[in-house]
Motif scaffolding. Structure first.
Motif, short mmCIF file in Angstrom:
data_model
loop_
_atom_site.label_atom_id
_atom_site.label_comp_id
_atom_site.label_asym_id
_atom_site.label_seq_id
_atom_site.Cartn_x
_atom_site.Cartn_y
_atom_site.Cartn_z
N LEU A 198 48.13 93.98 29.70
CA LEU A 198 49.48 94.01 29.13
C LEU A 198 49.99 95.45 28.98
O LEU A 198 51.15 95.67 28.70
N LYS B 119 55.60 89.00 25.83
CA LYS B 119 54.62 89.99 26.24
C LYS B 119 53.26 89.34 26.41
O LYS B 119 52.60 89.51 27.43
N ALA B 120 52.84 88.55 25.41
CA ALA B 120 51.52 87.93 25.43
C ALA B 120 51.37 87.00 26.63
O ALA B 120 50.30 86.89 27.22
N LEU B 121 52.48 86.34 27.00
CA LEU B 121 52.40 85.41 28.13
C LEU B 121 52.02 86.14 29.43
O LEU B 121 51.52 85.53 30.36
N GLY B 122 52.25 87.46 29.45
CA GLY B 122 51.88 88.24 30.63
C GLY B 122 50.39 88.21 30.90
O GLY B 122 49.95 88.52 32.01
N ALA B 123 49.59 87.86 29.91
CA ALA B 123 48.14 87.82 30.11
C ALA B 123 47.64 86.40 30.40
O ALA B 123 46.46 86.17 30.49
N ILE C 135 43.64 84.84 25.63
CA ILE C 135 44.01 85.81 24.61
C ILE C 135 44.65 85.08 23.45
O ILE C 135 45.33 84.07 23.63
N VAL D 297 55.95 87.15 22.05
CA VAL D 297 55.38 86.03 22.79
C VAL D 297 55.51 86.26 24.29
O VAL D 297 54.59 86.02 25.06
N VAL E 54 43.49 93.31 28.85
CA VAL E 54 44.05 92.06 29.39
C VAL E 54 45.23 92.33 30.32
O VAL E 54 45.86 91.39 30.80
N LEU F 32 47.17 86.05 20.70
CA LEU F 32 48.04 86.98 19.98
C LEU F 32 48.93 86.11 19.10
O LEU F 32 48.44 85.46 18.21
N LEU G 97 61.63 85.12 21.34
CA LEU G 97 60.30 85.22 21.97
C LEU G 97 59.94 86.68 22.22
O LEU G 97 58.78 87.07 22.14
#
Lengths: 359, 305
Positions: free
Chosen positions: B52, A199-203, B80, A197, B50, B82, A192
């Motif tokens: 990050l 990282k993206a979950l942080g948003a 988002i 992934v 966003v 990604l 992940l």
């Protein structure tokens, strides 16, 4: 709500991943079956003892017949020349010579030497037997002199059933399976991280710790399945007797699973790719598997390897499991095992938390 | 109040100024495009928007909040896209939609959302078995299922074939019809022209032009583009002197673009010139100038060179 769904998602992913199921569940079972089959033959080493005496010698025949009653000894009689030849060929562990007239001299009260021949190349094994020979001669002497024995050891077994090799191996393989689960299970997080992934979950509104928490919970559940499987196979195929309390067994399994899960995350917390994570994990996992007394007792290893084994958490998980599952005599007290495992858990958890990278 | 307001945004990686004084704002309900080549600073900008990535300077307001001090409320209102699809490769499409819906305070029906992106027949397929286009559509569905007001799409069609790209464009336009605000990054000119109400063209972290696609073309181009292929003419400086031709661009291959103020005159001249030189002209196309031409003029190179 979302945590529960994450847990279910993790569980489904695991159940749909045939490779993971094989490594975590089928592989330990295969191990147990193979080791169980290999060690299902004679359990104890047999020592070949040669007696050399003139036929009809009362001392010689008395001693050799007495020893013959014990399963651990394979007793041969013959002339000194034939027995020594057999010793040279490695067919005897010891050769005991009863010299001509030894019995007569001894009965007459004279001090009499009984030569015992052994292979200096196998000094370790031979020395083990010296005390047996001494004991045997003393017993004979007591009979001759008619002197009563004043101090007598009374051996009182408290094992409900004799311990066999499978009893040693099976808890060890469960310990190994718990280690594999903890170590190789940590690669999911690396994947992940590699795919960004995490990282993206942080948003998203989802706390990333939930992802980690759900994964650990699935791992715990799987460790209980491993426990059930190993015990099930042990009981069904090898007639294993679980002597400890279920609560104790469960407690040690959960502690072991948590410790190795935490260690797995520590080993992979900086890995950017699955490949780099795998290298470090294998570097640790492979020696640990062989040095922790899983497949053979730590006692037979040389001193410096013993000191390495004394540092490894798997040594203590295997020891603790053997104690609580089958009542194996402790290499280390149970309390010490649990304390050391707990120590590894706390330290690896703290380090993994400090060094952790989400991206 | 704008949905996004960015003032003098800065991001440095060592000596590299990835984002260098970018300012723009996005109005509610519009599709806003950040257009530029790879490495222009588009993804860094989205990541700062966003929350990050931390900015090194400037101000950002996203739905009225600073993304560097993110609140659960803000995260619940933005979507988002990604690479989230990779989260659980062995979950099915509908399971993923249900899972993602559970993250958000407001949510749409997962099955309906999956149907809306055209994946109703793939509902029970594990995401690892989806094609690239289906994956991107699922990613869009996952940003929609939380009913976000503001959707960020980072290079949504990269790696897709033309057909999958077009069907994804329809999805983005559908989002806009539902009143969502969309910020997308792309390096496809055609995509920006088709989808975006307004476009910011960025290069080396700086804004080089902003406006509607029509405005950008009209402002920077009174000319029409004439494209053709010719090995020998591509190396011929004489083209610049043709009547009606204002500028010439050639690339390493045989492709030539003439920008003409008077198309009829320019083509007439070109034909004469090519027969004089005995250099045949192939695949001749006359087209209106596009954002690609704008980028070429402003940045001095093509978007994907």
């Amino acid at each position: 709500m979302s945590f529960w769904l994450l847990f279910v998602a993790d569980l489904k992913s695991m159940l749909r991943n045939r490779m993971a199921l094989f490594w975590f569940l089928v592989f330990p079972v295969i191990f147990i079956l193979i080791f169980g089959a290999v060690f299902s033959g004679s359990q104890q080493p047999v020592f070949a003892i040669g007696f050399a005496f003139a036929s009809g010698d009362p001392l010689g025949s008395g001693l050799s017949d007495g020893l013959r009653k014990l399963d651990a000894f394979d007793v041969h009689t013959g002339t000194l020349a034939t027995e020594l030849a057999a010793l040279r060929k490695g067919e005897r562990t010891l050769v005991i010579e009863i010299p001509e007239g030894a019995a007569r001299r001894a009965f007459g009260g004279a001090k009499t030497g009984i030569p015992v021949y052994y292979d200096k190349g196998h000094e370790q094994t031979s020395r083990l037997l010296f005390s047996v020979v001494d004991e045997m001669l003393m017993e004979a002497e007591r009979r001759v002199s008619g002197r009563p024995r004043l101090l007598e050891a009374q051996f009182q077994p408290f094992q409900t059933s004799p311990l066999r090799t499978i009893d040693f191996i099976l808890p060890g393989i469960l310990a190994m399976a718990l280690m594999q689960l903890g170590f190789f299970g940590s690669f999911q997080m690396v994947a992940l991280r590699e795919q960004k992934v995490l990282k993206a979950l942080g948003a998203t509104p989802l706390p990333r710790l939930h992802v980690l928490g759900a994964e650990v919970l699935v791992r715990l559940l799987l460790s209980l399945v491993q426990l059930a499987l190993t015990i099930g196979i042990g009981v069904a195929v090898f007639g294993l007797h679980v002597t400890g309390s279920w609560l104790a067994v469960l407690g040690v399994v959960v502690l072991g699973a948590l410790t190795f899960t935490s260690l797995g995350y520590l080993l992979t917390c900086r890995a950017r790719t699955i490949d780099s994570g795998q290298g470090l994990v294998q570097l640790v996992q492979f020696p640990m598997m062989f040095l922790s007394g899983i497949f053979f007792p730590v006692g037979i290893m040389p001193g410096f390897l013993k000191r390495v084994a004394a540092l490894l958490p798997l040594t203590y998980l295997g020891d603790a499991l053997r104690q609580v599952m089958v009542g194996m005599p402790p290499e280390h007290p149970l309390g010490l095992c649990l304390a050391i495992l707990g120590g590894w858990l706390v330290v690896s958890f703290a380090l993994a938390t400090a060094l952790w990278r989400w991206e | 109040m704008p949905a996004i307001e960015v003032q003098d945004l800065q991001k440095r990686y060592g000596a590299l100024r990835a984002v260098d004084g970018l300012s723009f704002s996005v109005e509610p309900g519009e599709i806003f495009g950040l257009l530029g080549p790879n490495g222009a600073g588009k993804t860094s900008t989205v990541e700062m928007l966003v929350g990050l990535r931390r900015r090194d300077g400037g101000t950002i307001r996203v739905l009225g909040s600073d993304p560097d001090r993110p609140s659960a409320a803000l995260r619940g209102r933005i979507g988002i896209q990604l690479q989230q699809v990779a989260l659980f490769p062995r979950l099915t499409v509908i399971e993923m939609a249900r899972l993602f819906a559970s993250f958000y305070p407001r949510r749409l029906d997962p099955a309906e959302t999956v149907a809306r992106v055209g994946l109703q027949d793939k509902g029970h397929t594990q995401t690892k078995d989806l094609s690239g286009g289906q994956r991107q559509r699922l990613a869009i569905a996952l940003t929609m299922v939380g009913d976000a007001d503001l959707v960020f799409l980072d290079e949504p069609t990269t790696g897709l074939d033309p057909q999958a790209r077009r069907s994804l464009w329809d999805l983005v336009l559908d989002l806009k019809r539902r009143g969502k605000t969309i910020l997308l990054t792309t390096h496809y000119m055609e995509e920006a022209e088709r989808l975006c109400d307004r476009v910011a063209i960025v290069d080396h972290g700086r804004l080089i032009a902003m406006g509607t696609p029509r405005e950008l073309v009209d402002t920077h181009f009174a000319e029409t583009a004439i494209e053709f292929e010719s090995e020998s003419l591509a190396r011929d400086d004489g083209l610049r002197g043709l009547a009606g031709v204002s500028r010439v661009h050639t690339n390493g291959g045989g492709a030539v673009t003439l920008y003409a103020t008077n198309v009829a005159l320019a083509i007439d001249e070109l034909m004469r010139y090519s027969s004089r030189r005995e250099a045949p002209v192939e695949n001749l196309v006359v087209r209106r100038a596009t954002l690609e031409d704008v980028f070429l003029q402003l940045a001095g190179r093509r978007m994907r060179e």
